[in-house]
Design a protein around this motif. Structure first.
Motif, PDB file in Angstrom:
ATOM      1  N   ARG A 108       0.787  -1.192  -0.161  1.00 41.62           N
ATOM      2  CA  ARG A 108       0.101  -0.195   0.044  1.00 41.62           C
ATOM      3  C   ARG A 108       0.825   1.157   0.018  1.00 41.62           C
ATOM      4  NH1 ARG A 108      -2.568   4.234   2.220  1.00 41.62           N
ATOM      5  NH2 ARG A 108      -4.737   4.503   1.524  1.00 41.62           N
ATOM      6  N   ALA A 109       1.697   1.335   0.752  1.00 39.75           N
ATOM      7  CA  ALA A 109       2.851   2.479   1.062  1.00 39.75           C
ATOM      8  C   ALA A 109       3.532   2.701  -0.455  1.00 39.75           C
ATOM      9  CB  ALA A 109       3.865   2.185   1.992  1.00 39.75           C
ATOM     10  N   GLN A 110       3.917   1.636  -1.156  1.00 40.23           N
ATOM     11  CA  GLN A 110       4.413   2.051  -2.271  1.00 40.23           C
ATOM     12  C   GLN A 110       3.421   2.412  -3.613  1.00 40.23           C
ATOM     13  OE1 GLN A 110       7.775   0.874  -3.284  1.00 40.23           O
ATOM     14  NE2 GLN A 110       7.730   1.043  -5.470  1.00 40.23           N
ATOM     15  N   VAL A 111       2.354   1.823  -3.498  1.00 35.23           N
ATOM     16  CA  VAL A 111       1.150   2.240  -4.394  1.00 35.23           C
ATOM     17  C   VAL A 111       0.800   3.742  -4.185  1.00 35.23           C
ATOM     18  CG1 VAL A 111      -1.225   1.759  -5.157  1.00 35.23           C
ATOM     19  CG2 VAL A 111       0.271  -0.054  -4.988  1.00 35.23           C
ATOM     20  N   VAL A 112       0.696   3.929  -3.015  1.00 33.86           N
ATOM     21  CA  VAL A 112       0.387   5.503  -2.700  1.00 33.86           C
ATOM     22  C   VAL A 112       1.614   6.212  -3.147  1.00 33.86           C
ATOM     23  CG1 VAL A 112       0.113   6.755  -0.671  1.00 33.86           C
ATOM     24  CG2 VAL A 112      -1.135   4.741  -0.790  1.00 33.86           C
ATOM     25  N   ARG A 113       2.734   5.978  -2.922  1.00 35.46           N
ATOM     26  CA  ARG A 113       3.699   6.880  -3.391  1.00 35.46           C
ATOM     27  C   ARG A 113       3.913   6.887  -4.929  1.00 35.46           C
ATOM     28  NH1 ARG A 113       7.021   4.519   0.544  1.00 35.46           N
ATOM     29  NH2 ARG A 113       7.580   2.559  -0.748  1.00 35.46           N
ATOM     30  N   GLU A 114       3.491   6.006  -5.335  1.00 38.30           N
ATOM     31  CA  GLU A 114       3.695   6.044  -7.171  1.00 38.30           C
ATOM     32  C   GLU A 114       2.319   6.755  -7.644  1.00 38.30           C
ATOM     33  OE1 GLU A 114       3.860   2.111  -9.003  1.00 38.30           O
ATOM     34  OE2 GLU A 114       5.479   1.674  -7.694  1.00 38.30           O
TER      35      GLU A 114
END
Length: 383
Positions: A108-114
């Motif tokens: 989730r953190a990675q998707v939100v960053r992207e």
């Protein structure tokens, strides 16, 4: 006449059997590289395989985007991702198991960053909002002029033409974000790809055979300092860094040298700091080329350390072994300061590693962290 018609018909029949019944989608290799660098997890999803909840979200977004009929303001707003939509993508990525390139803090953190980074691209290059570093980043046209509006319009047409490209077809917003960067000729993020295979092949091959236990430090990290004059290929301060680093490397307790810095200062410079520093180390100080790794993307001191960590990881260097940053006294002091310690979480969202002891006015230890592998297209020129 009959003979000519018969020959024409035969030729047409032969051509029909030779051509594929359905043309394959045309892939833009540049866009594929950009998507992989900026949105590695999101672009790895395929819309036709999206689970039900995400498929519904994507269909709703397509309808919203298509309803704009390419009107710029409407399209940019419709392409912006909401928190609920980000959650649907994160859930789909989580269902993939543990995809390659997953960051240490989870899907989730990675998707939100992207996706927040994608939103930032729309804001800065689409609406003309100010970037974090407007002196070196942002659109090539003045945002209050006709040239900026024309460039945005061209980018929208470019995105619409390429929205079925395999690298961006999950959602039209990906094509739009990449087209905005492409229209501004900001190829910085992929200029040296594939970096390690094409430019760092020799040192990485040597790194795979290296006994890291023989060395006190895995690498010297040399941050570049761009010249103010665009005619200069390398600044006097960078030359100072190189002289200091060459002298330190000669002591024999450091395995490699990493030169770090993009073409940053002044804005529009054609000289890449990491490349120019590597050239100087070889030509003026006789450092073996296979001992020098270039990191040609960093645009700030924070990302000098983050990106050097990425190269160390690619080399297979143990990240619990310290490195040695070699820089002029003011930059070395700054890296050791509370101000820099506060800047890292403010800009990167984390500390790229641990800044350790300052051994001299020019040398400070740095122990890398895996957190530095997190991709963040908030800075699309160096995600």
């Amino acid at each position: 006449m009959i003979k000519h018609v018969t020959l024409a018909a035969a030729f047409a029949a032969t051509l029909a059997t030779a051509l594929p019944l359905r043309a394959a989608p045309v892939a833009d290799r540049h866009w594929s590289l950009m998507a992989g660098r900026m949105f590695p997890l999101v672009s790895a999803l395929q819309s036709e395989r999206a689970p039900g909840p995400l498929a519904a979200v994507l269909e709703g977004r397509r309808k919203r985007i298509d309803a704009c009929e390419l009107a710029p303001k409407c399209l940019l707003l419709a392409s912006t991702w909401t928190d609920t939509e980000m959650d649907a993508v994160a859930a789909a990525v989580s269902a993939m198991g543990k995809p390659a390139g997953l960051a240490d803090d989870g899907p989730r953190a990675q998707v939100v960053r992207e996706l927040r980074g994608l939103n930032a691209v729309l804001q800065i290059y689409g609406f003309g909002n100010q970037s974090r570093y407007p002196m070196i980043d942002g659109p090539v046209e003045k945002v209050d002029g006709a040239g900026f509006k024309a460039l945005v319009a061209d980018a929208i047409w470019l995105a619409d033409a390429g929205r079925n490209d395999p690298a961006v077809r999950l959602d039209p917003s990906i094509a739009l974000a990449i087209a905005l960067i492409d229209a501004n000729e900001r190829r910085d993020a992929v200029l040296f790809e594939p970096l390690d295979q094409a430019h760092n092949a020799a040192p990485l091959a040597l790194a795979r055979q290296t006994d890291w236990g023989r060395y006190r430090y895995s690498a010297i990290i040399i941050p570049g300092v761009g010249p103010d004059n665009p005619a200069l290929s390398i600044s006097a301060r960078s030359k100072l860094h190189l002289q200091l680093a060459a002298r330190r490397f000669a002591q024999g307790d450091v395995a490699f040298i990493i030169t770090s810095g993009a073409a940053v200062h002044p804005k529009g410079s054609q000289f890449v700091e990491a490349v120019e520093m590597r050239k100087t180390l070889i030509e003026r100080f006789g450092i073996p080329a296979e001992r020098i790794v270039i990191e040609p993307y960093a645009r700030h001191t924070t990302t000098n350390l983050r990106n050097a960590t990425r190269r160390l990881h690619a080399m297979g260097a143990p990240l619990d072994k310290p490195t040695l940053i070699v820089a002029n006294s003011s930059q070395s002091r700054y890296i050791s300061s509370p101000e820099f310690a506060a800047r890292n979480p403010a800009e990167l969202g984390y500390d790229p590693g641990t800044v350790g002891q300052r051994h001299s006015p020019y040398e400070v230890e740095f122990t890398p962290s895996l957190r530095s592998l997190r991709v963040d297209p908030w800075d699309p020129l160096d995600p």
